[in-house]
Design a protein around this motif. Structure first.
Motif, PDB file in Angstrom:
ATOM      1  N   UNK A 131      50.786   7.885  70.527  1.00  0.00           N
ATOM      2  CA  UNK A 131      50.691   9.021  71.447  1.00  0.00           C
ATOM      3  C   UNK A 131      50.225   8.553  72.821  1.00  0.00           C
ATOM      4  N   UNK A 132      50.912   9.068  73.844  1.00  0.00           N
ATOM      5  CA  UNK A 132      50.644   8.624  75.208  1.00  0.00           C
ATOM      6  C   UNK A 132      49.203   8.878  75.621  1.00  0.00           C
ATOM      7  N   UNK A 133      48.668  10.059  75.292  1.00  0.00           N
ATOM      8  CA  UNK A 133      47.291  10.380  75.680  1.00  0.00           C
ATOM      9  C   UNK A 133      46.315   9.359  75.105  1.00  0.00           C
ATOM     10  N   UNK A 134      46.493   9.065  73.821  1.00  0.00           N
ATOM     11  CA  UNK A 134      45.570   8.152  73.149  1.00  0.00           C
ATOM     12  C   UNK A 134      45.650   6.755  73.763  1.00  0.00           C
ATOM     13  N   UNK A 135      46.857   6.264  73.958  1.00  0.00           N
ATOM     14  CA  UNK A 135      47.037   4.921  74.523  1.00  0.00           C
ATOM     15  C   UNK A 135      46.475   4.846  75.943  1.00  0.00           C
ATOM     16  N   UNK A 187      44.395  20.314  77.075  1.00  0.00           N
ATOM     17  CA  UNK A 187      45.350  20.171  75.965  1.00  0.00           C
ATOM     18  C   UNK A 187      44.673  19.528  74.757  1.00  0.00           C
ATOM     19  N   UNK A 188      43.884  18.502  75.005  1.00  0.00           N
ATOM     20  CA  UNK A 188      43.194  17.811  73.909  1.00  0.00           C
ATOM     21  C   UNK A 188      42.235  18.743  73.177  1.00  0.00           C
ATOM     22  N   UNK A 237      52.116  22.574  70.189  1.00  0.00           N
ATOM     23  CA  UNK A 237      53.390  22.136  69.620  1.00  0.00           C
ATOM     24  C   UNK A 237      54.207  21.343  70.632  1.00  0.00           C
ATOM     25  N   UNK A 238      54.279  21.829  71.876  1.00  0.00           N
ATOM     26  CA  UNK A 238      55.052  21.146  72.902  1.00  0.00           C
ATOM     27  C   UNK A 238      54.406  19.814  73.291  1.00  0.00           C
ATOM     28  N   UNK A 264      54.849  13.820  72.684  1.00  0.00           N
ATOM     29  CA  UNK A 264      54.084  12.620  72.371  1.00  0.00           C
ATOM     30  C   UNK A 264      52.786  12.500  73.148  1.00  0.00           C
ATOM     31  N   UNK A 265      52.245  13.649  73.590  1.00  0.00           N
ATOM     32  CA  UNK A 265      51.032  13.614  74.413  1.00  0.00           C
ATOM     33  C   UNK A 265      49.764  13.679  73.580  1.00  0.00           C
ATOM     34  N   UNK A 266      49.851  14.219  72.374  1.00  0.00           N
ATOM     35  CA  UNK A 266      48.693  14.267  71.482  1.00  0.00           C
ATOM     36  C   UNK A 266      49.147  13.872  70.085  1.00  0.00           C
TER      37      UNK A 266
END
Length: 214
Positions: free
Chosen positions: A93-97, A160-161, A206-207, A212-214
């Protein structure tokens, strides 16, 4: 090497034994946050580790507020500042990375599904020679995230998170230091970006997952 799957550690050790640098590598394994914490805590600074390979998802050590590999990496970084930290994760996930890059700034960041034995060796040798190494998924996902930077400012990312964590709107002001009206405006911006103007918090989550953000 910190990973809750002993077979992964054995695999990493086996691969690194074929390094082209002529190095004989001695490994200290840990399989959860508690055992890793105790090793870090009891290792003298004079015997600092040269490398730390850290998985992100690990059984926590709540007594010391160590909840993940990220907490361990920061602990290692503070105690052994010259230790090269390599984060190995199944998360793409992009946020995590991106958060790992921002919070830890590791010497290496690799998504496990990305690399072969040859690439793992290449990453190790580059990091040993003071280069930063990131695997393909990390590069692509973070680049895409940064393209959306005007939308994904720090507050929108955090909003969002927190929604994904199940935090209710009424409790968001104390977690974000924003008023309810400011939070509602940000939700509207996020919904507009996702093209779900009439959507709910669940639709945002959901979005965000779909992107791939979360």
């Amino acid at each position: 090497m910190i990973d809750d799957h002993p077979s992964m550690i054995e695999g990493y050790k086996s691969i690194l034994s074929f390094n082209d640098l002529g190095l004989r590598i001695t490994t200290t394994p840990a399989y959860n946050c508690e055992s890793a914490y105790n090793i870090i805590d009891t290792t003298p600074i004079t015997e600092a580790f040269d490398f730390a390979f850290v998985d992100l998802s690990l059984p926590p050590y709540l007594e010391k507020n160590i909840k993940s590999g990220e907490d361990l990496a920061l602990l290692i970084k503070n105690k052994f500042p010259k230790c090269k930290i390599v984060i190995l994760t199944s998360h793409a996930e992009a946020f995590i990375l991106d958060n790992i890059q921002r919070n830890i700034a590791p010497n290496g960041l690799l998504v496990k599904s990305d690399f072969t034995a040859d690439e793992f060796l290449l990453a190790f040798e580059k990091i040993y020679n003071n280069h930063i190494y990131t695997s393909k998924t990390v590069i692509e996902n973070i680049a895409e995230l940064h393209e959306k930077n005007s939308f994904l400012d720090e507050n929108n990312r955090k909003l969002i998170t927190l929604l994904a964590e199940g935090v209710k709107t009424k409790n968001l002001p104390q977690r974000m230091n924003l008023s309810i009206s400011a939070i509602d405006k940000r939700k509207a911006q996020i919904k507009f970006y996702f093209k779900i103007e009439k959507g709910s918090d669940e639709d945002i989550i959901r979005e965000a997952k779909k992107h791939g953000l979360i």
